[in-house]
Design an enzyme around this catalytic site. Structure first.
Site, PDB file in Angstrom:
ATOM      1  CE  LYS A   1      47.059 -23.203  14.388  1.00 53.54           C
ATOM      2  NZ  LYS A   1      46.438 -22.595  13.182  1.00 53.54           N
ATOM      3  CB  THR A   2      41.672 -26.748  18.059  1.00 52.76           C
ATOM      4  OG1 THR A   2      42.379 -25.562  18.422  1.00 52.76           O
ATOM      5  CG2 THR A   2      40.980 -27.306  19.293  1.00 52.76           C
TER       6      THR A   2
ATOM      7  CG  ASP B   1      45.185 -22.725  20.626  1.00 52.58           C
ATOM      8  OD1 ASP B   1      46.022 -22.725  19.699  1.00 52.58           O
ATOM      9  OD2 ASP B   1      44.030 -22.277  20.492  1.00 52.58           O
TER      10      ASP B   1
ATOM     11  CB  THR C   1      48.817 -18.237  14.326  1.00 53.40           C
ATOM     12  OG1 THR C   1      48.999 -17.326  15.426  1.00 53.40           O
ATOM     13  CG2 THR C   1      47.501 -18.983  14.520  1.00 53.40           C
TER      14      THR C   1
ATOM     15  NE  ARG D   1      38.094 -20.579  13.955  1.00 49.25           N
ATOM     16  CZ  ARG D   1      39.292 -20.573  14.541  1.00 49.25           C
ATOM     17  NH1 ARG D   1      40.151 -19.589  14.267  1.00 49.25           N
ATOM     18  NH2 ARG D   1      39.655 -21.532  15.355  1.00 49.25           N
TER      19      ARG D   1
END
Length: 338
Positions: free
Chosen positions: A67-68, A112, A161, A220
């Protein structure tokens, strides 16, 4: 014993700088999420041709999926400045006012964990997102007055999330609401191969696939495991990652062949053994393993469903025949995980 958190999708301390070096800078370099990429590509191109700010974008999905990274790519593709913050940091209205007063035209402003905004800060976001203004109260008591500060049209990109915790009024102010899903093995293999090339690590296709298979469909985690396997290969295999080297390193780290962690195993064994495969309610599972229902539903269940171990039904959660076979419950065999 497994290193704590190695297959957790949450970012670890000191990991963000490493992630930044591996992030793609263009949408075409971003692996996976084809439908989301197409929607974004069309919206970005249209905004650029009109010379306007892109519609506000809300990205939601499990942690660690990019997302980032997508927020930075949006700014890069638009050719505008990028500024970021997070919901927990914005504790007062003045915090948000200070940031928004410095917003440039068409700039991307990334928030975020937007579901963690405090109510009064969230209310200020409404007018900023919809009317491109910020209302500031000057003074106190009977002499207090409201001053309206106009701000340039900008693009807010928010990530969460926990979409269910984002209020309807806030969610309604985003023109694009896009979900990121877990990646399949082929996509994960391409991500591992790309990261290895950036890290100048020699890796064979089978080795990359093995790391990808144990990465829970999460970039990640894949990059984190690649770092550990790289260290193992440097010491034990002259820096070259083969299938055998990857398996040896990941087995040493006690990473399950599907990347299942302790909580995943608790969920499945609770459903399989304690409740005979279900159906069993989410709250019952949560109470049994001492975890919150929201965390199970948002973080753990999507991957277990993707693996084909768990089904959601109107009556509750049900284990699949594949789960019985994998965990060795139906035959009484020793479970195959870990």
């Amino acid at each position: 014993m497994r290193e704590k958190g190695i297959v957790s999708p949450a970012a670890q301390e000191g990991e963000r700088l490493f992630e930044a070096t591996l992030r793609p800078q263009q949408l075409e370099d971003f692996t996976g999420q084809p439908k989301l990429k197409e929607i974004l590509s069309i919206a970005i191109q249209a905004a650029r041709e009109r010379g306007e700010a892109l519609d506000h974008v809300l990205l939601h999905g499990p942690p660690g999926l990019g997302k980032t990274t997508l927020a930075t790519i949006i700014a890069q593709e638009l050719g505008v400045e990028f500024d970021q913050t997070s919901g927990p940091i914005l504790q007062k209205k003045l915090d948000l006012t200070g940031i928004l007063s410095n917003v440039r035209p068409r700039q991307v402003f990334f928030v975020d964990e937007v579901h963690r905004l405090l109510p009064d800060v969230e209310e200020m976001m409404y007018s900023a997102l919809e009317d491109f203004r910020v209302d500031i109260v000057i003074g106190a008591g009977p002499g207090a007055r409201t001053h309206t500060l106009p701000i340039p049209r900008f693009t807010a990109v928010a990530a969460t999330t926990r979409q269910g915790l984002v209020s309807a009024p806030l969610r309604g102010r985003f023109g694009l609401v896009l979900r990121l899903n877990h990646y399949d093995e082929a996509e994960m293999t391409r991500i591992v191969t790309r990261s290895a090339a950036l890290l100048k690590v020699e890796i064979e296709q089978e080795g990359a696939s093995e790391i990808a298979r144990r990465s829970r469909g999460t970039p990640r985690i894949a990059n984190r495991l690649l770092r550990r396997v790289r260290d193992y290969a440097q010491v034990r295999a002259k820096g070259h990652i083969t299938l055998e080297v990857a398996q040896g390193a990941l087995d040493l780290l006690e990473v399950d062949r599907y990347g299942l962690d302790e909580t995943d195993q608790k969920i499945m064994l609770t459903v399989l053994e304690k409740y005979k495969g279900g159906p069993v309610g989410l709250n019952t599972i949560a109470a049994s393993i001492d975890e919150t229902p929201d965390t199970i539903e948002e973080v753990y269940e999507p991957y277990l469903i993707q693996l084909g171990f768990l089904d959601r039904t109107p009556r509750g959660r049900v284990a699949t025949p594949r789960a019985y076979q994998y965990f060795g419950v139906a035959t009484g065999q020793t479970p195959l995980f870990g």
